[in-house]
Motif scaffolding. Structure first.
Motif, short mmCIF file in Angstrom:
data_model
loop_
_atom_site.label_atom_id
_atom_site.label_comp_id
_atom_site.label_asym_id
_atom_site.label_seq_id
_atom_site.Cartn_x
_atom_site.Cartn_y
_atom_site.Cartn_z
N CYS A 10 0.72 -0.97 -0.17
CA CYS A 10 0.04 -0.12 -0.13
C CYS A 10 0.54 1.64 0.01
O CYS A 10 0.81 2.20 -0.38
CB CYS A 10 -0.55 0.38 0.96
N ALA A 84 -9.17 2.58 1.16
CA ALA A 84 -9.74 1.26 0.46
C ALA A 84 -10.99 2.63 -0.42
O ALA A 84 -11.10 2.33 -1.09
CB ALA A 84 -10.00 0.12 1.14
N VAL A 113 -8.36 0.22 -9.26
CA VAL A 113 -8.90 -1.33 -8.41
C VAL A 113 -7.70 -1.30 -7.69
O VAL A 113 -7.97 -2.26 -6.32
CB VAL A 113 -9.63 -2.11 -9.07
N LEU A 114 -6.44 -1.63 -7.77
CA LEU A 114 -5.90 -2.31 -7.24
C LEU A 114 -5.30 -1.47 -5.75
O LEU A 114 -5.57 -2.70 -4.80
CB LEU A 114 -4.64 -1.76 -8.16
N VAL A 117 -8.89 -2.69 -3.86
CA VAL A 117 -8.31 -3.51 -3.32
C VAL A 117 -6.93 -4.08 -2.85
O VAL A 117 -7.30 -4.57 -1.07
CB VAL A 117 -7.50 -5.45 -4.46
N ALA A 120 -8.25 -2.65 0.82
CA ALA A 120 -8.96 -3.47 1.86
C ALA A 120 -8.28 -4.63 2.51
O ALA A 120 -9.10 -5.34 3.33
CB ALA A 120 -10.07 -3.85 0.81
N LEU A 121 -7.40 -5.62 1.16
CA LEU A 121 -6.76 -7.02 2.13
C LEU A 121 -6.08 -7.37 3.41
O LEU A 121 -6.36 -8.25 4.57
CB LEU A 121 -5.73 -7.69 0.92
#
Length: 125
Positions: A10, A84, A113-114, A117, A120-121
């Motif tokens: 991130c 996110a 979008v990456l 994700v 959020a992961l």
């Protein structure tokens, strides 16, 4: 990938966007292009861009300096979730405001979008 490794990813993502936004003046020839709009629009565009550079740099620094805290505390996960959702919103806005069928636009959308994700992961993963 562990939560801490995801947080570091991130940080790389955020740093990349900070650097990308820092290049906007040259990439989009703002010295010339922004002369075409009214002073308030010119000022707001540049101020918002500078603030985005600040936010992306700050998020990157937090991810690099405190990966365990970002992945392992309620406050860290709340910040990751906030980012996110930022990227989800940015993806939606891309589809609403920049309806251009161009490979670079599609690549940017994929990077948004990456970001959604990646951030959020560690929260849900």
């Amino acid at each position: 990938m562990t939560g801490e490794q995801l947080v570091l990813a991130c940080g790389v993502h955020s740093l990349g966007f900070a650097l990308f936004h820092a290049a906007f003046w040259k990439l989009f020839d703002w010295k010339y292009e922004l002369r075409k709009v009214a002073l308030p629009t010119r000022a707001i565009t540049q101020i918002l861009n500078l603030r985005l550079i600040y936010v992306f740099s700050g998020i990157a620094a937090l991810c690099f300096l405190f990966p365990a805290d970002m992945a392992g505390t309620r406050l860290g996960r709340a910040l990751l979730l906030f980012m996110a959702l930022f990227w989800v919103g940015r993806t939606i806005e891309q589809c609403v405001f920049l309806r251009v069928n161009h490979p670079l636009v599609h690549a940017l959308t994929a990077l948004f979008v990456l970001g959604a994700v990646l951030f959020a992961l560690p929260v849900f993963g």
